[in-house]
Design a protein around this motif. Structure first.
Motif, PDB file in Angstrom:
ATOM      1  N   THR A   1      31.165  23.727  31.228  1.00 51.96           N
ATOM      2  CA  THR A   1      31.453  22.782  32.311  1.00 51.96           C
ATOM      3  C   THR A   1      32.809  23.130  32.922  1.00 51.96           C
ATOM      4  O   THR A   1      33.455  24.101  32.533  1.00 51.96           O
ATOM      5  N   GLY A   2      33.192  22.310  33.886  1.00 53.26           N
ATOM      6  CA  GLY A   2      34.477  22.549  34.538  1.00 53.26           C
ATOM      7  C   GLY A   2      34.394  23.644  35.579  1.00 53.26           C
ATOM      8  O   GLY A   2      35.406  24.227  35.963  1.00 53.26           O
ATOM      9  N   ARG A   3      33.209  23.940  36.021  1.00 55.55           N
ATOM     10  CA  ARG A   3      33.061  24.972  37.051  1.00 55.55           C
ATOM     11  C   ARG A   3      31.759  24.782  37.834  1.00 55.55           C
ATOM     12  O   ARG A   3      30.934  23.944  37.459  1.00 55.55           O
ATOM     13  N   ALA A   4      31.617  25.587  38.864  1.00 49.17           N
ATOM     14  CA  ALA A   4      30.397  25.554  39.665  1.00 49.17           C
ATOM     15  C   ALA A   4      29.602  26.829  39.405  1.00 49.17           C
ATOM     16  O   ALA A   4      30.153  27.843  38.945  1.00 49.17           O
ATOM     17  N   TYR A   5      28.304  26.748  39.661  1.00 49.91           N
ATOM     18  CA  TYR A   5      27.428  27.908  39.452  1.00 49.91           C
ATOM     19  C   TYR A   5      26.628  28.167  40.724  1.00 49.91           C
ATOM     20  O   TYR A   5      26.244  27.232  41.426  1.00 49.91           O
ATOM     21  N   GLU A   6      26.417  29.420  41.001  1.00 49.10           N
ATOM     22  CA  GLU A   6      25.554  29.819  42.110  1.00 49.10           C
ATOM     23  C   GLU A   6      24.195  30.147  41.515  1.00 49.10           C
ATOM     24  O   GLU A   6      24.081  31.050  40.679  1.00 49.10           O
ATOM     25  N   CYS A   7      23.175  29.395  41.935  1.00 50.77           N
ATOM     26  CA  CYS A   7      21.832  29.660  41.410  1.00 50.77           C
ATOM     27  C   CYS A   7      20.969  30.153  42.556  1.00 50.77           C
ATOM     28  O   CYS A   7      20.775  29.441  43.541  1.00 50.77           O
ATOM     29  N   THR A   8      20.481  31.316  42.418  1.00 46.12           N
ATOM     30  CA  THR A   8      19.593  31.848  43.436  1.00 46.12           C
ATOM     31  C   THR A   8      18.193  31.920  42.838  1.00 46.12           C
ATOM     32  O   THR A   8      18.020  32.409  41.713  1.00 46.12           O
ATOM     33  N   GLU A   9      17.267  31.375  43.570  1.00 45.81           N
ATOM     34  CA  GLU A   9      15.902  31.246  43.069  1.00 45.81           C
ATOM     35  C   GLU A   9      15.372  32.601  42.608  1.00 45.81           C
ATOM     36  O   GLU A   9      15.358  33.566  43.372  1.00 45.81           O
TER      37      GLU A   9
END
Lengths: 557, 489
Positions: A539-547
């Motif tokens: 946690t404490g961060r963002a994630y880039e999720c690409t399908e």
């Protein structure tokens, strides 16, 4: 359980601190409008003619139009009425400089267009990765295509949305037929034009603002994205058509968790609508049987803003609809096959009885894993206090903190930043504009300024954020459902536009996880039908999720 | 008390026929001698009062039942009629609303200012139809019983025909015959909608009327209940009034009877005491005067006869012996006469009599009596003296017979306004039974009352008895002095 589990992992001093914070909201607001460089004044166009649209505008949006990773701000504006021109006013696009300040780039972006704007819907309808903008207007709505070079071009006419004059309010992009292309849903209020304005009066002499009963309703519109940059009006064939509607708010949901997006529409003095996706390109209004159409007394209330959120972490979306003063907010929880209005017993009902709510949204303000509820309030009648002493024109916005046990408490006066100062609130949107992991608020007022409130966590709670990008699904992944398991609690969020009132929040989804540094599991149900699962994310961060292409952590939020 | 007095009364004739006192005889059989008991002559009020209570309670119960029944009726009326009516009206309003939505829809269809084909309205109509069906279903549930079968049939038929016409309009529209469809709307559909709308309006008016009727009935019930409350209150007040009057009447009779009995008792006591005194006085005088004279004469004759007998003769000795016997008899007779009624009382007064009497008692009983006089003596004469003397006599008698004490104190006080006599012993005290029923104590009390005085029997600190008699001076000095007949009968 979650609280106990988290406490057991904490050193005693922290536990003590957490205990002492029991009654404090755990976060603080700072009004950063001026320091951020946002100098906006809404123009309702009011000149004394008391035109109906003057009381209703306008909305706002968070969007990352230049894809620099920082959420920018779009503020919709009205205009002077024809024949009563004083100043030229336009909507405003503020570019987020990434350092807490914004730069007005309206002209540079090609949005310096004069129109009587009401709402906004942001969506990448052409799947080029850059968000496009639909401005709903009194008159002709406008579609601005993002060129990808930080500029927009007006494609209203070429897209097939032209030559449709109306009194449009909220709108949203969604892929109702799951073809990977965002379609457009537009709410219309009533059949009104300056030429056909009706004289309404409270004292028989002076003109006052009419109530919607004075005008014929107007159907909402559904435009199907052909994929070639043009749209097809499928209002009639999709079963959306209803000439009695007087719609102000719309929200996206998957009511029956079928994977097919449904819509819920707030109507003013008319029954609300729940357009259930028939999975064949048509919708059926099921609001009556679902218990959303009327109040529990069987009365059609004056629905304004609307939002959908899994506020009880049940996995099923709940619905909130703001209503007129003397009417409670409707807070609906799915109970069996229909919705139950739990506003009275949840603490939201009575607290909202003397305010006229517009923009509203579920968001986890204190990152404790439970969706809280924010409301922008403000009356439409400047003289309301003469009639109802306990109701003012300017009204305090409300922030209902969710205690996770089915009850909410308004903490607007406790969060600082003069947040509870009475305003004639209308639009409301959230985004993590400063990328500190929590959600900041943008609030617009009628004929007044916009307010940007920065949220700062005081309790050390953290979040985990997901930026979704569809490949087979629409590029914005609108309609995707993200479910997150942490500490024995299942939270769910849908990537959605629309909601609130005339406004749109950022598309990335944020989950509060208290002080956990890791989550157990996250699943993503893409609109295409694909499901992906990731485990043990920090946690404490963002994630880039690409399908279909996995997940990439960002450096920080 | 009453019984005791009657007992005393019953002794009168027996007492008069026999010179011996039988005042302590308490034979219940004597009640049969012609003096009926007071409570057997009057009917007891208990039965009447119980009856009154029963009637009052029955009235309360009956009234409660009546009120409960009325309230039940009211509730039934409200639930069955008013609530039902209200719910029915709500559903009728919903139907009315749906009908007006249909009218708006039809107007929009005809106006043609929407860029959509007429079929676009079918979902709107379908939604309204669903709502209408639901409303009609609910409404018919609430309206059952208040609507005639003809009305129901008419409504059902009209709705069926309306939807049939709607279906035909949309069918035409689907076939692209928009103009024909619009004509149909204008020719038939709008008319049917208007008919339905006015029917529903009539039903609403009907509901409103029956609501009004129900309201009137409720008012009537309230009025009736109010009236009944007044009647009940009046009846209750009347019952309370009658009961109170009856109680008052009974009480007055009871008090009158008590007063009468008390008077008779007092009369009786006076007569009894007077008779006793006159009898004793008579016997005392007879003994003193007649037998005393005779014995004195016999003594004189014997002495004279003795002088004729020769000196030292046996006759003279015998005569002397007879003379001695006569002398002794004479003294005995005098003593008895004195005991029965001390002539000294009449001649020398109370104070002197007591001076004589107390040593006599001491001598006769062996009880040491401390006699104490206080104050400036005044004359206590006539009957008052007799009464005080008799009280002392009875008190000392009690000391001797019941207390077991060997010592007694007699105090005679001549106070400025009162004569007080106290007899105190430290014996066993007055037994409870005797206190209640002993004739002696009663006689003492009667005597004190006859003198207008007061007598108090109390226990001393040391456990004995203290008899305290107080007589107003004026009574002590004058009572019975003029009216000798009271004392003498």
């Amino acid at each position: 359980m979650a609280g106990l589990a988290s406490c057991s992992q904490l050193p005693p001093l922290d536990a003590l601190a957490a205990h002492n914070e029991g009654n404090s909201p755990g976060f603080r607001f700072t009004d950063v409008t001026a320091p951020a460089g946002i100098q906006f004044q809404h123009n309702s166009g009011a000149f004394g003619g008391k035109f109906l649209p003057e009381t209703l505008g306008s909305g706002c949006a968070f969007l990352d139009y230049d894809r620099d990773g920082w959420q920018d701000i779009l503020l919709i504006n009205g205009a002077d009425w024809p024949g009563h021109k004083r100043n030229r006013t336009t909507l405003r696009l503020y570019h987020n400089n990434g350092n807490g300040t914004f730069t007005d780039v309206t002209t540079r972006a090609g949005l310096d267009v004069e129109l009587y704007g009401m709402g906004v819907a942001v969506g990448d309808y052409n799947n080029d990765g850059f968000p496009d903008i639909l401005i709903t207007c009194v008159g002709q709505n406008r579609l601005f295509r993002n060129t990808g070079k930080a500029t927009f071009v007006d494609v209203t006419n070429t897209s097939g949305l032209g030559k449709r004059e109306g009194f449009s309010t909220s709108a949203l992009w969604f892929d109702y037929d799951r073809d990977g292309l965002l379609d457009l849903f537009v709410c219309n209020y009533v059949k009104w034009s300056p030429e056909h304005d009706v004289f309404c009066s409270l004292d028989g002499k002076h003109k006052s603002y009419c109530t919607p009963e004075a005008y014929r309703g107007e159907t909402c519109w559904l435009f199907h994205n052909r994929g070639n940059g043009t749209f097809e009006d499928v209002t009639a064939v999709s079963g959306i058509f209803d000439s009695s509607s007087k719609s102000l708010g719309v929200a996206l949901l998957d009511e029956n968790r079928s994977g097919w997006p449904d819509l819920v529409v707030a109507n003013d003095t008319q029954p609300n609508k729940l357009y259930r996706n028939q999975e064949n390109g048509t919708f059926k209004d099921a609001a009556l049987e679902a218990g959303l159409a009327f109040s529990s007394e069987g009365k059609a209330r004056a629905g304004m803003g609307i939002d959908v959120g899994d506020f009880d972490n049940s996995g099923s979306p709940g619905v909130a609809i703001t209503n007129f003063d003397n009417e409670m907010i409707g807070l609906y929880r799915l109970s069996g096959k229909s919705y139950e209005d739990i506003a009275p017993q949840s603490g939201v009902g009575l607290a909202s009885k003397n305010s006229l709510g517009f923009g509203c949204m579920f968001l986890d303000m204190n990152l404790d894993g439970w969706l809280d509820f924010a409301v922008a309030n403000g009356h439409i009648d400047e003289t309301v206090r003469n009639i109802r002493g306990n109701v003012g024109y300017a009204q305090s916005p409300q922030l209902f903190l969710n205690n996770g046990k089915g009850s909410f408490r308004d903490i607007a006066s406790e969060v600082g930043g003069n947040f509870d100062q009475p305003k004639v609130g209308r639009g409301l949107a959230y985004a993590d504009f400063d990328r500190d992991g929590d959600l900041d608020l943008l609030l617009t007022t009628n004929n007044g300024p916009a307010y940007l409130y920065r949220n700062d966590q005081l309790s050390g709670n953290r979040s985990i954020r997901f930026h979704l990008a569809g490949t087979k699904s629409n590029r914005d992944a609108i309609g995707a459902t993200v479910r997150l398991f942490a500490g024995g609690i299942l939270q769910s969020r849908m990537v959605k536009g629309g909601s609130s009132y005339l406004s749109q929040s950022e598309l990335p989804v944020t989950f509060g996880v208290e002080k956990r540094d890791q989550i157990e599991r996250v699943t993503i149900d893409w609109p295409s039908g694909r499901t992906e699962e990731y485990k043990n994310l920090a946690t404490g961060r963002a994630y880039e999720c690409t399908e279909g292409k996995g997940i990439v952590p960002r450096n920080g939020y | 008390m009453i019984r005791f007095i009657i007992t005393a009364f019953s002794h009168i004739d027996g007492f008069l026929s026999r010179p011996t006192l039988a005042l302590t005889n308490d034979d219940p059989a004597l009640y049969a001698r012609g003096v009926p008991r007071a409570n057997s002559r009057e009917r007891s009020p208990t039965l009447g009062l119980l009856l009154g209570l029963l009637v009052t309670l029955s009235a309360v119960v009956a009234y409660s039942a009546y009120i409960t029944w009325q309230v039940d009726g009211l509730r039934r009326l409200q639930t069955d009629m008013v609530d039902r009516n209200r719910k029915d009206s709500l559903q009728l309003l919903r139907i009315q609303n749906d009908l007006s939505l249909l009218a708006v829809g039809m107007r929009d269809m005809i106006s043609g200012d929407e860029p959509y084909p007429l079929t676009a309205w079918s979902s709107q109509f379908q939604r309204i139809r669903t709502d209408l069906d639901d409303a009609i279903r609910l409404e018919s549930g609430f309206a059952s019983g208040t609507r005639t079968p003809e009305q129901n049939a008419f409504l059902t038929r009209e709705f069926a025909q309306f939807w049939d016409a709607v279906d035909r309009v949309f069918s035409l529209a689907r076939d692209g015959k928009e103009k024909e469809a619009r004509d149909q709307i204008q020719l038939s559909l709008q008319e049917r909608q208007a008919t339905l709308s006015s029917t529903v309006s009539r039903l609403l008016v009907q509901n409103s009327e029956s609501q009004e009727q129900a309201g009137q009935r409720i008012v009537q019930i309230y009025d009736r209940v109010q009236r009944e409350v007044y009647v009940f209150l009046a009846a209750t007040l009347l019952a309370i009034l009658l009961t109170s009057l009856s109680l008052i009447r009974w009480n007055r009779r009871l008090f009158a009877r008590l007063a009468e009995i008390s008077e008779r008792r007092s009369d009786l006591a006076q007569k009894l005491i007077a008779t006793q005194e006159s009898t004793l006085r008579y016997i005392s005088r007879e003994l003193h005067d007649e037998f005393g004279q005779i014995l004195t004469a016999i003594g004189s004759m014997l002495r004279r006869a003795g002088t004729h007998a020769p000196e030292g003769s046996s006759l003279r000795a015998d005569l002397q012996e007879v003379l001695q016997t006569v002398q002794t008899t004479l003294e005995s007779v005098r003593s008895l006469s004195q005991a029965l009624h001390p002539v000294m009382l009449d001649e020398a007064g109370l104070e002197t009599t007591l001076d004589w009497y107390i040593p006599t008692v001491e001598r006769q009983t062996g009880i040491a009596i401390s006699y104490e006089k206080q104050g400036q003596p005044f004359r206590v004469e006539g009957v008052a003296g007799v009464h005080v003397y008799r009280v002392l006599q009875e008190a000392l008698n009690n000391v001797a017979r019941h207390s077991g004490a060997k010592e007694a104190w007699v105090r005679l006080r001549f106070l400025p306004n009162t004569l007080e006599l106290e007899v105190e012993d430290h014996g066993t005290g007055i037994p409870e039974r005797q206190n209640k029923r002993g004739i002696g104590l009663v006689a003492m009390r009667e005597r004190s009352e006859l003198m207008g005085g007061q007598i108090i029997f109390s226990s001393t600190v040391k456990g004995g008895t203290l008899v305290h008699l107080s007589v107003p001076r004026e009574k002590a000095e004058s009572y019975g002095k003029e009216d000798h007949s009271v004392a003498c009968g």
